[in-house]
Design an enzyme around this catalytic site. Structure first.
Site, PDB file in Angstrom:
ATOM      1  N   ALA A 166      35.601  -5.353 -20.821  1.00  0.00           N
ATOM      2  CA  ALA A 166      34.905  -4.363 -19.935  1.00  0.00           C
ATOM      3  C   ALA A 166      35.801  -3.993 -18.949  1.00  0.00           C
ATOM      4  O   ALA A 166      35.643  -2.976 -18.078  1.00  0.00           O
ATOM      5  CB  ALA A 166      33.633  -4.935 -19.552  1.00  0.00           C
ATOM      6  N   ARG A 168      46.363  -3.239 -13.661  1.00  0.00           N
ATOM      7  CA  ARG A 168      47.873  -3.204 -13.671  1.00  0.00           C
ATOM      8  C   ARG A 168      48.829  -2.335 -14.669  1.00  0.00           C
ATOM      9  O   ARG A 168      49.745  -2.410 -14.594  1.00  0.00           O
ATOM     10  CB  ARG A 168      48.030  -4.814 -14.110  1.00  0.00           C
ATOM     11  CG  ARG A 168      47.628  -5.950 -12.991  1.00  0.00           C
ATOM     12  CD  ARG A 168      47.773  -7.323 -13.612  1.00  0.00           C
ATOM     13  NE  ARG A 168      46.555  -7.589 -14.126  1.00  0.00           N
ATOM     14  CZ  ARG A 168      46.016  -8.949 -14.567  1.00  0.00           C
ATOM     15  NH1 ARG A 168      47.108  -9.741 -14.587  1.00  0.00           N
ATOM     16  NH2 ARG A 168      45.157  -8.689 -15.149  1.00  0.00           N
ATOM     17  N   GLY A 198      33.818  -9.653 -13.088  1.00  0.00           N
ATOM     18  CA  GLY A 198      34.462 -10.659 -13.482  1.00  0.00           C
ATOM     19  C   GLY A 198      34.113 -11.343 -14.828  1.00  0.00           C
ATOM     20  O   GLY A 198      33.079 -10.778 -15.520  1.00  0.00           O
ATOM     21  N   GLU A 213      42.861 -20.682 -10.910  1.00  0.00           N
ATOM     22  CA  GLU A 213      43.437 -19.250 -10.869  1.00  0.00           C
ATOM     23  C   GLU A 213      44.755 -19.294 -10.167  1.00  0.00           C
ATOM     24  O   GLU A 213      45.057 -20.252  -9.096  1.00  0.00           O
ATOM     25  CB  GLU A 213      42.716 -18.357 -10.657  1.00  0.00           C
ATOM     26  CG  GLU A 213      41.538 -18.081 -11.429  1.00  0.00           C
ATOM     27  CD  GLU A 213      41.895 -17.762 -12.948  1.00  0.00           C
ATOM     28  OE1 GLU A 213      42.760 -16.591 -12.960  1.00  0.00           O
ATOM     29  OE2 GLU A 213      41.640 -18.586 -13.675  1.00  0.00           O
TER      30      GLU A 213
HETATM   31  C1  UD1 Z   1      42.018 -14.622 -17.307  1.00  0.00           C
HETATM   32  C2  UD1 Z   1      41.702 -16.013 -16.743  1.00  0.00           C
HETATM   33  C3  UD1 Z   1      42.991 -16.718 -16.644  1.00  0.00           C
HETATM   34  C4  UD1 Z   1      43.723 -16.796 -17.898  1.00  0.00           C
HETATM   35  C5  UD1 Z   1      44.110 -15.289 -18.165  1.00  0.00           C
HETATM   36  C6  UD1 Z   1      44.597 -15.559 -19.984  1.00  0.00           C
HETATM   37  C7  UD1 Z   1      39.629 -15.601 -15.391  1.00  0.00           C
HETATM   38  C8  UD1 Z   1      39.191 -15.524 -13.980  1.00  0.00           C
HETATM   39  N1  UD1 Z   1      41.252 -15.813 -15.600  1.00  0.00           N
HETATM   40  O1  UD1 Z   1      43.082 -14.019 -16.255  1.00  0.00           O
HETATM   41  O2  UD1 Z   1      42.584 -18.147 -16.277  1.00  0.00           O
HETATM   42  O3  UD1 Z   1      44.961 -17.431 -17.732  1.00  0.00           O
HETATM   43  O4  UD1 Z   1      42.732 -14.664 -18.512  1.00  0.00           O
HETATM   44  O5  UD1 Z   1      44.944 -14.323 -20.259  1.00  0.00           O
HETATM   45  O6  UD1 Z   1      38.832 -15.404 -16.276  1.00  0.00           O
HETATM   46  N2  UD1 Z   1      36.856  -8.499 -18.241  1.00  0.00           N
HETATM   47  C9  UD1 Z   1      35.443  -8.192 -18.434  1.00  0.00           C
HETATM   48  N3  UD1 Z   1      34.442  -8.013 -17.429  1.00  0.00           N
HETATM   49  C10 UD1 Z   1      34.972  -8.251 -16.077  1.00  0.00           C
HETATM   50  C11 UD1 Z   1      36.341  -8.560 -16.037  1.00  0.00           C
HETATM   51  C12 UD1 Z   1      37.124  -8.805 -17.226  1.00  0.00           C
HETATM   52  O7  UD1 Z   1      35.123  -7.981 -19.709  1.00  0.00           O
HETATM   53  O8  UD1 Z   1      34.141  -7.959 -15.360  1.00  0.00           O
HETATM   54  C13 UD1 Z   1      37.698  -8.804 -19.567  1.00  0.00           C
HETATM   55  C14 UD1 Z   1      39.040  -7.816 -19.427  1.00  0.00           C
HETATM   56  O9  UD1 Z   1      38.562  -6.546 -19.955  1.00  0.00           O
HETATM   57  C15 UD1 Z   1      39.956  -8.882 -20.235  1.00  0.00           C
HETATM   58  C16 UD1 Z   1      39.358 -10.153 -20.120  1.00  0.00           C
HETATM   59  O10 UD1 Z   1      37.965  -9.941 -19.687  1.00  0.00           O
HETATM   60  O11 UD1 Z   1      39.914  -8.320 -21.549  1.00  0.00           O
HETATM   61  C17 UD1 Z   1      40.052 -10.982 -19.096  1.00  0.00           C
HETATM   62  O12 UD1 Z   1      40.234 -10.294 -17.999  1.00  0.00           O
HETATM   63  P1  UD1 Z   1      41.569 -10.062 -16.934  1.00  0.00           P
HETATM   64  O13 UD1 Z   1      41.389  -9.297 -15.758  1.00  0.00           O
HETATM   65  O14 UD1 Z   1      42.795  -9.509 -18.041  1.00  0.00           O
HETATM   66  O15 UD1 Z   1      41.798 -11.569 -16.776  1.00  0.00           O
HETATM   67  P2  UD1 Z   1      43.385 -12.298 -16.345  1.00  0.00           P
HETATM   68  O16 UD1 Z   1      43.566 -11.799 -14.895  1.00  0.00           O
HETATM   69  O17 UD1 Z   1      44.282 -12.163 -17.424  1.00  0.00           O
HETATM   70 CA    CA Z   2      44.239 -10.751 -19.370  1.00  0.00          CA
END
Ligand code: UD1
Ligand code: CA
Length: 479
Positions: free
Chosen positions: A23, A28, A92, A170
């Site tokens: 979602a 970035r 999140g 994190e």
């Molecule tokens: C996340 C992890 C981190 C891990 C990393 C690995 C968390 C807080 N951190 O960080 O520990 O090392 O992945 O790649 O989870 N997404 C949603 N809804 C939201 C937010 C995100 O569906 O509200 C989805 C994003 O589209 C993505 C995935 O969740 O596909 C991960 O989110 P992202 O923001 O990329 O997390 P990272 O900062 O990479």
């Molecule tokens: Ca990610």
């Protein structure tokens, strides 16, 4: 080509779902397109994750959590048959799972994947599920050892030898000592559904992003005396995420190189694999040779013992056995039958069907045509909306005039016709079997079978005309 086998997680009556978090916006990437639709290996990030997930459980048990540009994301992967959950506002990764509660509560276990990490394999997903079940854990985290762990959540184990995890920290909240930890959170987990939803409301958003982090479930479950463990991925690269353009390029290269390696293992010669761009879903038969700087894209299929020479860009084309594609062609949504020769510099636009053993040569453009068995169009020609029979010779510079400014019309050239050079065929028009068209003709009417049609100005010869002109000029040009 060998298809990898479906590897369903064992577990008797255990009902297992896979949730894919997809979602997020992907800030970035600095893009107007949603992150999970950015492509690697010729397919959206999310499509790769779905392919791996649906090898482990049926599509009806896979839930993609979409939010940012949800409609676009859904329509891009709707054909896979997975379910969708809408996370309207994205607060999140923890919030994503809160939103999916209604869909997931009827399962026993949920494996959580990240829609932006496309290198994950079905084997690793299965291993995560099996390890989780064998450990009787509430939460199992898939981890990896990375030389450069910057940016990832760090795994804080109870001690170096233990499977048990105390917390995930994190990057932004990590102490200098925690930042030195090289074991990182892949963002893939297995949960007992009951444990997850009994405690998910304990997640807080007191962190630099004001988000609910799924990673905090480790410490929360631990506090509730539930078991939290970690298992390391065999290949640390499987967990790579495409958060930035540089990471996307890195993942893309890894995918393409492993695609080339797999093709070579299956008997395809690739002269200089570093220069070739071969999409994940392309199939190529044994003893076919791929020369340097070739792009084979989309659903392209190439048969056996064919040769794709340098500088070809080929998308969604079915190419038969023993075909030669000479350098410099651009082809889309077409087919080339066995033994045909195409190029150099041919342009096959959508709907071109090039028949067995036929030739399409330099600077020939085709669109929506059938070129019959053994027919030839070797030079400087445009063939559009045409049906051309077998054994036809299309002379250099032939043009089908298929467009009257409003509508497209069809040209039919039957078997064995000879079309002289520089012929224009004004459609709709039919040239009967075995007919012969004189060079330079503009054909506006149907040509009956076995006849000769010549449609051009008659040649006039004025003897001595040029000499007289020259002499007249030299008299008036006296110094
Ligand atoms: C996340 C992890 C981190 C891990 C990393 C690995 C968390 C807080 N951190 O960080 O520990 O090392 O992945 O790649 O989870 N997404 C949603 N809804 C939201 C937010 C995100 O569906 O509200 C989805 C994003 O589209 C993505 C995935 O969740 O596909 C991960 O989110 P992202 O923001 O990329 O997390 P990272 O900062 O990479
Ligand atoms: Ca990610």
């Amino acid at each position: 080509m060998a298809k990898s086998k479906t590897t369903h997680v064992k577990g008797g009556a255990t009902r297992i779902a896979i949730a894919i978090m997809a979602a997020g916006k992907g800030t970035r990437l600095k893009s107007k397109h949603p992150k999970v639709l950015h492509e690697v290996g010729g397919k959206p990030l999310l499509a790769h994750v779905i392919t791996a997930a649906t090898k482990v459980v049926p599509a009806q048990d896979v839930y993609a959590i979409t939010g940012h540009e949800a409609d676009r994301v859904r329509s891009a992967v709707a054909h896979t048959g997975v379910n969708f959950v809408l996370q309207k506002e994205q607060h999140g990764t923890g919030h994503a799972l809160m939103v999916a509660r209604g869909a997931l509560e009827r399962y026993d276990q949920v494996i959580v994947l990240s829609g932006d990490a496309p290198l994950i394999t079905s084997q690793t997903i299965s291993r995560l599920g099996e390890f989780h079940a064998s450990q009787r854990a509430a939460m199992t985290i898939l981890t990896a050892q990375l030389e450069k762990p910057t940016g990832y959540g760090r795994i804080i184990r109870k001690n170096a030898k233990s499977d048990e995890v105390l917390a995930i920290v994190e990057e932004k909240a990590a102490t200098p000592a925690q930042k030195k930890v090289k074991e990182i959170n892949s963002g893939f987990y297995a949960f007992e559904v009951k444990s997850l939803y009994d405690h998910i409301d304990e997640l807080g958003s007191d962190n630099p992003h004001g988000e609910f982090y799924l990673t905090d479930m480790a410490a929360i479950l631990r506090k509730a005396k539930e078991r939290v463990v970690a298992v390391a991925a065999d290949d640390p690269y499987e967990i790579l995420g495409g958060n930035t353009r540089a990471e996307l390029a890195d993942i893309d290269q890894r995918l393409r190189m492993s695609k080339c390696e797999q093709l070579m293992a299956d008997g395809v010669t690739i002269f200089y694999p570093q220069t070739c761009v071969i999409d994940t879903d392309v199939e190529i038969g044994a003893d076919t040779v791929i020369e340097p700087f070739v792009q084979l894209l989309g659903n392209t299929r190439v048969g056996s013992e064919s040769r794709i020479r340098s500088y070809n860009v080929i998308r969604n084309v079915t190419i038969g056995d023993k075909v030669v594609i000479l350098p410099g062609c651009v082809m889309d949504d077409s087919s080339v039958k066995a033994g045909a020769i195409v190029g150099p510099y041919s342009r096959l636009r959508p709907g071109s069907e090039i028949g067995e053993g036929s030739h399409v040569g330099n600077f020939v453009e085709t669109k929506k045509i059938k070129l019959g068995k053994g027919s030839k169009a070797n030079h400087l020609t445009y063939l559009g909306d045409a049906e051309i029979g077998e054994g036809v010779n299309v002379g250099a510079g032939t043009i089908t005039c298929n467009y009257d400014g409003v509508h497209k019309h069809k040209t039919i050239i039957e078997d064995g016709v000879f079309v002289g050079s520089d012929t224009t065929l004004v459609a709709p028009v039919r040239v009967g079997k075995g007919a012969y068209i004189g060079a330079g003709s503009c054909i506006t009417d149907d040509v009956p079978a076995d006849s000769l049609a010549v449609a051009r100005g008659r040649q006039i010869v004025k003897e001595g005309w040029a000499r007289e002109k020259r002499e007249a000029r030299s008299k008036t040009q006296k110094p």
